[in-house]
Design a protein around this motif. Structure first.
Motif, mmCIF file in Angstrom:
data_model
loop_
_atom_site.group_PDB
_atom_site.id
_atom_site.type_symbol
_atom_site.label_atom_id
_atom_site.label_comp_id
_atom_site.label_asym_id
_atom_site.label_seq_id
_atom_site.Cartn_x
_atom_site.Cartn_y
_atom_site.Cartn_z
ATOM 1 N N ALA A 1 0.863 -1.167 0.000
ATOM 2 C CA ALA A 1 0.000 0.000 0.000
ATOM 3 C C ALA A 1 0.902 1.220 0.000
ATOM 4 N N VAL A 2 0.588 2.146 -0.849
ATOM 5 C CA VAL A 2 1.376 3.360 -0.922
ATOM 6 C C VAL A 2 0.823 4.342 0.101
ATOM 7 N N ALA A 3 1.652 4.687 1.065
ATOM 8 C CA ALA A 3 1.230 5.627 2.096
ATOM 9 C C ALA A 3 1.203 7.029 1.512
ATOM 10 N N SER A 4 0.259 7.814 1.959
ATOM 11 C CA SER A 4 0.171 9.199 1.519
ATOM 12 C C SER A 4 -0.268 10.053 2.694
ATOM 13 N N ALA A 5 -0.031 11.336 2.581
ATOM 14 C CA ALA A 5 -0.438 12.250 3.645
ATOM 15 C C ALA A 5 -1.955 12.282 3.728
ATOM 16 N N ALA A 6 -2.472 12.323 4.947
ATOM 17 C CA ALA A 6 -3.920 12.366 5.145
ATOM 18 C C ALA A 6 -4.483 13.687 4.629
ATOM 19 N N PRO A 7 -5.679 13.645 4.049
ATOM 20 C CA PRO A 7 -6.328 14.887 3.616
ATOM 21 C C PRO A 7 -6.629 15.785 4.819
ATOM 22 N N ALA A 8 -6.673 17.078 4.568
ATOM 23 C CA ALA A 8 -7.026 18.034 5.624
ATOM 24 C C ALA A 8 -8.375 17.638 6.216
ATOM 25 N N GLY A 9 -8.500 17.740 7.509
ATOM 26 C CA GLY A 9 -9.759 17.438 8.176
ATOM 27 C C GLY A 9 -9.877 16.022 8.682
ATOM 28 N N CYS A 10 -9.023 15.110 8.233
ATOM 29 C CA CYS A 10 -9.113 13.714 8.651
ATOM 30 C C CYS A 10 -8.138 13.475 9.798
ATOM 31 N N ALA A 11 -8.655 13.424 11.003
ATOM 32 C CA ALA A 11 -7.834 13.280 12.206
ATOM 33 C C ALA A 11 -7.196 11.899 12.282
ATOM 34 N N SER A 12 -6.044 11.828 12.909
ATOM 35 C CA SER A 12 -5.325 10.578 13.094
ATOM 36 C C SER A 12 -6.189 9.575 13.860
ATOM 37 N N GLY A 13 -6.200 8.329 13.381
ATOM 38 C CA GLY A 13 -6.955 7.265 14.036
ATOM 39 C C GLY A 13 -8.357 7.066 13.484
ATOM 40 N N TYR B 1 -11.795 14.654 -1.631
ATOM 41 C CA TYR B 1 -11.796 14.806 -0.177
ATOM 42 C C TYR B 1 -12.404 16.131 0.285
ATOM 43 N N VAL B 2 -13.535 16.495 -0.289
ATOM 44 C CA VAL B 2 -14.260 17.692 0.150
ATOM 45 C C VAL B 2 -15.760 17.411 0.190
ATOM 46 N N THR B 3 -16.468 18.210 0.979
ATOM 47 C CA THR B 3 -17.929 18.240 0.992
ATOM 48 C C THR B 3 -18.321 19.697 0.857
ATOM 49 N N ASP B 4 -19.081 20.014 -0.152
ATOM 50 C CA ASP B 4 -19.468 21.401 -0.440
ATOM 51 C C ASP B 4 -18.258 22.328 -0.449
ATOM 52 N N GLY B 5 -17.151 21.866 -1.041
ATOM 53 C CA GLY B 5 -15.956 22.684 -1.202
ATOM 54 C C GLY B 5 -15.009 22.735 -0.012
ATOM 55 N N SER B 6 -15.348 22.097 1.103
ATOM 56 C CA SER B 6 -14.497 22.160 2.290
ATOM 57 C C SER B 6 -14.002 20.774 2.711
ATOM 58 N N PRO B 7 -12.711 20.647 3.004
ATOM 59 C CA PRO B 7 -12.205 19.366 3.494
ATOM 60 C C PRO B 7 -12.608 19.089 4.940
ATOM 61 N N TYR B 8 -13.158 20.076 5.624
ATOM 62 C CA TYR B 8 -13.515 19.925 7.040
ATOM 63 C C TYR B 8 -14.977 19.543 7.248
ATOM 64 N N ASN B 9 -15.698 19.273 6.176
ATOM 65 C CA ASN B 9 -17.098 18.842 6.276
ATOM 66 C C ASN B 9 -17.218 17.335 6.139
ATOM 67 N N GLU B 10 -16.217 16.600 6.616
ATOM 68 C CA GLU B 10 -16.228 15.146 6.499
ATOM 69 C C GLU B 10 -17.046 14.515 7.620
ATOM 70 N N VAL B 11 -17.382 13.240 7.421
ATOM 71 C CA VAL B 11 -17.899 12.410 8.504
ATOM 72 C C VAL B 11 -16.819 11.379 8.775
ATOM 73 N N ARG B 12 -16.778 10.872 10.000
ATOM 74 C CA ARG B 12 -15.725 9.933 10.341
ATOM 75 C C ARG B 12 -16.163 9.014 11.471
ATOM 76 N N PHE B 13 -15.473 7.894 11.575
ATOM 77 C CA PHE B 13 -15.690 7.004 12.705
ATOM 78 C C PHE B 13 -14.352 6.486 13.185
ATOM 79 N N TYR B 14 -14.356 6.010 14.431
ATOM 80 C CA TYR B 14 -13.145 5.521 15.065
ATOM 81 C C TYR B 14 -13.056 3.993 15.033
ATOM 82 N N MET B 15 -14.049 3.283 15.517
ATOM 83 C CA MET B 15 -14.011 1.817 15.538
ATOM 84 C C MET B 15 -14.910 1.240 14.448
ATOM 85 N N TYR B 16 -16.162 1.690 14.399
ATOM 86 C CA TYR B 16 -17.110 1.206 13.413
ATOM 87 C C TYR B 16 -18.313 2.140 13.382
ATOM 88 N N TYR B 17 -19.102 2.021 12.334
ATOM 89 C CA TYR B 17 -20.379 2.727 12.250
ATOM 90 C C TYR B 17 -21.317 1.832 11.450
#
Length: 156
Positions: free
Chosen positions: A40-52, A62-78
Motif C-alpha cells: 500500500a502506498v502511504a500518503s499524507a492524510a487529507p485536511a480534516g481527517c484526524a489521526s486514528g 476529499y471535500v464536501t461542499d468545497g471544504s475538506p472539514y465537512n467530512e464524517v468519520r468514525f473511530y471503531m465502526y459505524y
C-alpha cells in the motif's frame, strides 16, 4: 493497496470470526501479504481527517461542499450511515464519493448495506480514494454514493 470485495448476507453471523480465529487469520493474512508482495502506498492524510479515524466526504477530492472539514468519520465502526451527518446536515447514507483510512494500525472495511452487509472492500491504513466514481484509486469501482456502514479490522 488492499482490495477485498466480499459479499455477506444481512443478518448472517456465519462470516464473523472472533477470538483466536480472528488473530490467526490476521497473522496468516499478514504473512500472505508479505509473501505475495501486496503493498500500500502511504500518503499524507487529507485536511480534516484526524489521526486514528476513517473519513468520508460527499464529493470527490476529499471535500464536501468545497471544504475538506465537512467530512464524517468514525473511530471503531459505524453500522448505519443514515445517522452519520456531514456538518452541512446531510446524512452520509449512499452519499460518499471519497474516503481515507487515517487509522493508526488497522485496515478499514466499508459495506454497501447497513450493519456490515452486502458488497465490501478494504483499505490499508494511510490509503484512500479521492474519487469513488472510477476504479483508479484505492477502492474498486461501483462504490460511489453506495456506502452505508464501515469498520476497522476486528470491529465488524
Amino acid at each position: 493497496m488492499i482490495w477485498k470485495i466480499a459479499e455477506r448476507k444481512r443478518g448472517s453471523d456465519k462470516s464473523r470470526l472472533t477470538g483466536k480465529g480472528t488473530r490467526l487469520l490476521a497473522i496468516l493474512g499478514t504473512t500472505l501479504a508479505a509473501t505475495v508482495g501486496v503493498t500500500a502506498v502511504a500518503s499524507a492524510a487529507p485536511a480534516g481527517c484526524a489521526s486514528g479515524y476513517a473519513c468520508f466526504w460527499e464529493d470527490h477530492s476529499y471535500v464536501t461542499d468545497g471544504s475538506p472539514y465537512n467530512e464524517v468519520r468514525f473511530y471503531m465502526y459505524y453500522t448505519d450511515f443514515n445517522y452519520l451527518n456531514y456538518t452541512t446536515n446531510k446524512d452520509a447514507h449512499d452519499n460518499v464519493s471519497s474516503l481515507y483510512n487515517n487509522g493508526n494500525s488497522q485496515s478499514i472495511y466499508v459495506y454497501k448495506n447497513e450493519n456490515f452487509g452486502g458488497q465490501a472492500f478494504g483499505l490499508s491504513k494511510t490509503v484512500g480514494d479521492n474519487d469513488l466514481s472510477n476504479s483508479s484509486g484505492g477502492a474498486p469501482g461501483g462504490f460511489n454514493d453506495s456506502i452505508d456502514s464501515g469498520c476497522f479490522t476486528g470491529w465488524c
